[in-house]
Design an enzyme around this catalytic site. Structure first.
Site, PDB file in Angstrom:
ATOM      1  N   GLU A   9      77.122  48.964 -16.603  1.00 20.66           N
ATOM      2  CA  GLU A   9      78.232  49.891 -16.327  1.00 20.66           C
ATOM      3  C   GLU A   9      77.850  50.992 -15.349  1.00 20.66           C
ATOM      4  OE1 GLU A   9      80.737  51.141 -19.484  1.00 20.66           O
ATOM      5  OE2 GLU A   9      80.599  49.239 -20.537  1.00 20.66           O
ATOM      6  N   THR A  66      72.496  49.860 -18.659  1.00 19.86           N
ATOM      7  CA  THR A  66      73.688  49.019 -18.745  1.00 19.86           C
ATOM      8  C   THR A  66      74.219  48.682 -17.350  1.00 19.86           C
ATOM      9  OG1 THR A  66      76.030  49.115 -19.366  1.00 19.86           O
ATOM     10  CG2 THR A  66      74.959  51.214 -19.075  1.00 19.86           C
TER      11      THR A  66
END
Ligand code: NAD
Ligand code: DAU
Length: 356
Positions: A138, A136
């Site tokens: 993130e 991800t």
């Protein structure tokens, strides 16, 4: 050089992205065997796989990626030549209230999968082998007003979820560097589309608007996310699996940044007309609520390496993707009802007998 897998292990294939990947992969590769290993947490829903469940080359295995013996049996028994690893705890808010399962699944589960894959690959049971870690954006942390995450951006995760995903990415890197294992790593931005569990922003909005419930917007609503249709993500994963060089890392994104409040307004407005409500009616449901702790301000992905090296580009415009997604939810209210009532948990018993 193109790699053509003949038997892949998909983990987490009953979840949002994994199920979309399986639908697309089977359609594109009808001769490749697909084994879906999923332990059916709250996020796993076998109804997401309607349409492929009876395909002769598809097999579902109920089990945990942390079960080394089970993973070894599947790898050897199915002569797996590629692992596509989606299984994870994926919701940031849940990681804030209960981080332990995130470490267990996302870090330790990935470690088990890597270790069993290493033994299988080193035993030489298959001519070629790849391990693809689905990660991800993130893991890179948060951006300010400008700039993009590239594959060289240092990892600086801020939530227990993203820290656990970064831990997994580093283990994948270590298996490549230490053992020479053929690994791949993709880092994608926020996905939206069919089968999205209605605890995440876009399906939550659609569900709450239909039911005239309040729309919780965290903080000032100005956090920015970069949205990609889940089928574009699935296509990118297949491209990387087949064409990327061992050890490579690719960002995946749609160059499609939105402030949360603008997404909320858009979904409200698109549903006004579809639900026969007056213009502006749904926006009255918007409620600003306490911010998520450690809420990352902005994500924006530079996916130019993937375009340059492997020719991947998103096929969906956001205009088309969001309209189709809203229409999918309206047409699949039975699916939503089963998820929100919890009756989707019955699918395993219906199809395979017994309880998950
Ligand atoms: P999801 O929560 O919808 O699905 C996760 C699936 O994994 C579920 O079917 C669940 O039952 C299964 N699972 C969880 N723990 C397991 C375990 N121990 N053993 C076997 N199966 C297990 O998640 P998603 O949104 O589809 O995300 C899939 C992957 O993509 C995750 O690795 C996530 O980090 C990554 N990702 C998600 C997004 C996004 O926007 N949703 C964006 C980028 C990357
Ligand atoms: O960026 C990729 C990540 O996207 C994935 O790795 C995660 O698995 C996936 O869940 C998603 O994480 P986010 O935290 O960005 O997604 P979520 O849908 O939970 O939230 C999107 C934005 O909307 C975020 O800024 C928080 C905000 N939000 C979310 C919810 C659920 C709200 O304002 N209100 C809400 O009710």
């Amino acid at each position: 050089m193109t790699f053509s897998p003949s038997s892949i292990l998909v983990t987490g294939g009953a979840g949002f992205i994994g199920s979309n990947f399986i639908h697309a992969f089977i359609a594109n590769n009808p001769d490749c065997r697909v084994t879906n290993l999923d332990c059916l947490t709250y996020a796993g829903n076998l109804a997401n796989l309607k349409g492929v469940e009876h395909h002769p080359h598809y097999r579902f295995v109920l089990g945990d990626i942390g079960d080394a013996a089970l993973v070894a049996t599947i790898l050897a028994g199915e002569k797996i030549d590629a692992v596509v690893h989606f299984a994870a705890e994926s919701h940031v808010d849940r990681s804030i209230t209960g981080p332990e399962i995130f470490v267990r699944t996302n870090v330790l589960g990935t470690q088990t999968l890597l270790e069993e894959s290493r033994k299988h690959w080193q035993a030489g049971a298959v001519a070629d082998f790849r391990f693809l870690q689905i990660s991800t954006d993130e893991v890179y942390g948060s951006l300010g007003e400008s700039g993009y995450f590239t594959e060289e951006t240092p990892l600086a995760p801020n939530s227990p979820y993203s820290a656990s995903k970064a831990g997994a990415d580093l283990l994948v890197r270590a298996y490549h560097e230490t053992y020479g294992m053929p690994t791949l790593n993709t880092r994608c931005s926020n996905n939206y589309g069919p089968y999205h569990f209605p605890e995440k922003l876009i399906p939550l909005l659609i569900h709450n608007i239909i039911n005239q419930k309040s729309l919780p917007v965290y903080g000032d609503g100005r956090n920015v996310r970069d949205w990609l249709h889940v089928r574009d993500h699935a296509a990118a994963v297949e491209t990387v699996l087949k064409a990327a060089a061992s050890g490579s890392v690719y960002n995946i994104g749609g160059n499609n940044e939105w402030r949360n409040i603008d997404i909320v307004n858009l979904v409200c407005d698109l549903l006004d007309s579809r639900l026969g409500r007056a213009a502006g009616e749904n926006r009255k449901l918007i409620t600003f609520v306490t911010d998520r702790p450690g809420h990352d301000r902005r994500y924006a992905i530079d996916a130019s390496r993937l375009k340059r090296d492997l020719g991947w580009e998103p096929a969906y415009t956001f205009e088309r993707g969001i309209a189709e997604t809203i229409d999918w939810y309206l047409a699949n209210q039975e699916w939503v009802g089963e998820v929100t009532s919890g009756s989707y948990r019955e699918y395993y018993a219906q199809q395979y007998g017994g309880r998950p």
